[in-house]
Design a protein around this motif. Structure first.
Motif, mmCIF file in Angstrom:
data_model
loop_
_atom_site.group_PDB
_atom_site.id
_atom_site.type_symbol
_atom_site.label_atom_id
_atom_site.label_comp_id
_atom_site.label_asym_id
_atom_site.label_seq_id
_atom_site.Cartn_x
_atom_site.Cartn_y
_atom_site.Cartn_z
ATOM 1 N N ILE A 1 9.020 -9.141 -11.925
ATOM 2 C CA ILE A 1 9.351 -8.174 -10.875
ATOM 3 C C ILE A 1 9.051 -6.751 -11.333
ATOM 4 C CG2 ILE A 1 11.229 -7.201 -9.480
ATOM 5 C CD1 ILE A 1 10.102 -9.972 -8.562
ATOM 6 N N LEU A 2 9.352 -6.430 -12.584
ATOM 7 C CA LEU A 2 9.029 -5.099 -13.092
ATOM 8 C C LEU A 2 7.523 -4.863 -13.024
ATOM 9 C CD1 LEU A 2 10.005 -2.444 -14.288
ATOM 10 C CD2 LEU A 2 9.910 -3.520 -16.549
ATOM 11 N N SER A 3 6.739 -5.854 -13.397
ATOM 12 C CA SER A 3 5.280 -5.738 -13.312
ATOM 13 C C SER A 3 4.833 -5.541 -11.861
ATOM 14 C CB SER A 3 4.610 -6.982 -13.892
ATOM 15 O OG SER A 3 4.873 -7.075 -15.267
ATOM 16 N N PHE A 4 5.471 -6.240 -10.953
ATOM 17 C CA PHE A 4 5.158 -6.107 -9.526
ATOM 18 C C PHE A 4 5.341 -4.664 -9.053
ATOM 19 C CE2 PHE A 4 6.829 -5.994 -5.170
ATOM 20 C CZ PHE A 4 5.781 -6.560 -4.469
ATOM 21 N N LEU A 5 6.358 -3.995 -9.561
ATOM 22 C CA LEU A 5 6.609 -2.617 -9.142
ATOM 23 C C LEU A 5 5.442 -1.700 -9.511
ATOM 24 C CD1 LEU A 5 10.396 -2.205 -9.962
ATOM 25 C CD2 LEU A 5 9.307 -2.787 -7.783
ATOM 26 N N GLY A 6 4.815 -1.968 -10.633
ATOM 27 C CA GLY A 6 3.617 -1.210 -10.979
ATOM 28 C C GLY A 6 2.498 -1.491 -10.001
ATOM 29 N N GLY A 7 2.384 -2.743 -9.581
ATOM 30 C CA GLY A 7 1.353 -3.116 -8.624
ATOM 31 C C GLY A 7 1.509 -2.420 -7.284
ATOM 32 N N VAL A 8 2.744 -2.128 -6.909
ATOM 33 C CA VAL A 8 2.981 -1.397 -5.659
ATOM 34 C C VAL A 8 2.304 -0.028 -5.725
ATOM 35 C CG1 VAL A 8 4.778 -0.276 -4.277
ATOM 36 C CG2 VAL A 8 5.127 -2.609 -5.113
ATOM 37 N N HIS A 9 2.459 0.648 -6.843
ATOM 38 C CA HIS A 9 1.861 1.982 -6.981
ATOM 39 C C HIS A 9 0.350 1.898 -7.164
ATOM 40 C CE1 HIS A 9 5.418 4.424 -6.719
ATOM 41 N NE2 HIS A 9 6.041 3.480 -7.392
ATOM 42 N N TRP A 10 -0.113 0.866 -7.818
ATOM 43 C CA TRP A 10 -1.557 0.653 -7.960
ATOM 44 C C TRP A 10 -2.170 0.511 -6.565
ATOM 45 C CZ3 TRP A 10 -4.660 0.389 -12.321
ATOM 46 C CH2 TRP A 10 -5.948 -0.123 -12.147
ATOM 47 N N GLY A 11 -1.563 -0.339 -5.752
ATOM 48 C CA GLY A 11 -2.055 -0.544 -4.384
ATOM 49 C C GLY A 11 -2.014 0.725 -3.569
ATOM 50 N N SER A 12 -0.949 1.493 -3.724
ATOM 51 C CA SER A 12 -0.834 2.753 -2.987
ATOM 52 C C SER A 12 -1.936 3.724 -3.388
ATOM 53 C CB SER A 12 0.532 3.385 -3.244
ATOM 54 O OG SER A 12 0.603 4.664 -2.671
ATOM 55 N N ALA A 13 -2.224 3.807 -4.672
ATOM 56 C CA ALA A 13 -3.259 4.725 -5.158
ATOM 57 C C ALA A 13 -4.631 4.319 -4.637
ATOM 58 C CB ALA A 13 -3.255 4.759 -6.678
ATOM 59 N N LEU A 14 -4.877 3.039 -4.520
ATOM 60 C CA LEU A 14 -6.181 2.579 -4.039
ATOM 61 C C LEU A 14 -6.332 2.719 -2.530
ATOM 62 C CD1 LEU A 14 -6.666 -0.623 -6.210
ATOM 63 C CD2 LEU A 14 -7.652 1.644 -6.563
ATOM 64 N N GLN A 15 -5.210 2.704 -1.827
ATOM 65 C CA GLN A 15 -5.260 2.731 -0.369
ATOM 66 C C GLN A 15 -5.476 4.132 0.193
ATOM 67 O OE1 GLN A 15 -1.717 1.324 1.555
ATOM 68 N NE2 GLN A 15 -2.735 1.073 3.514
#
Length: 148
Positions: free
Chosen positions: A51-65
């Protein structure tokens, strides 16, 4: 971006459902037979790292979008949760859980920062704060049991 009320409800429902393994694990650590408690501790720790790793993915996705001036920084910071979570699994359960707890607090702090909340709807901040508080409480419950 999620804009409909039904999508927001779904996001909240899924976020709250994501707390169930934390809840179940923390209960099992206290109440299950001893042999199952060990499995519950490891299961809780592994799920926490995911879940902690997933939280990083949220910001990764936001930066790419959405193109923003701080996207490079956000992409780099999005890697931090995984770089905290993975080594936490290599430590003893107590140390690993403290490291994961610190990771959740760090991500929570970033999420409420001006940069961290940029591009997200206001309701998302409430969701993240609620989930972070609950995850911290569950970690403290497990850590308390391990200290007993």
């Amino acid at each position: 971006m999620i804009s409909t009320v039904s999508d927001r409800r779904l996001a909240w429902g899924l976020g709250l459902a994501g707390l169930l393994p934390f809840l179940g694990g923390s209960i099992a650590v206290w109440l299950a037979p001893t042999v199952w408690q060990v499995s519950a501790i490891y299961g809780f720790t592994y799920y926490s790292a995911v879940i902690l790793s997933f939280l990083g993915g949220v910001h990764w996705g936001s930066a790419l979008q959405v193109p923003r001036a701080n996207n490079a920084r956000r992409l780099i910071l999005a890697m931090v949760p995984s770089l905290i979570a993975w080594p936490a699994l290599l430590f003893s359960p107590i140390t690993g859980l403290w490291v994961l707890l610190a990771g959740f607090l760090l991500m929570g702090g970033y999420d409420v920062s001006r940069e961290g909340r940029e591009g997200f709807p206001s309701w998302y901040l409430w969701l993240r704060c609620t989930l972070t508080v609950m995850v911290v409480i569950f970690h403290l419950a497990v850590l308390w049991r391990l200290a007993a």
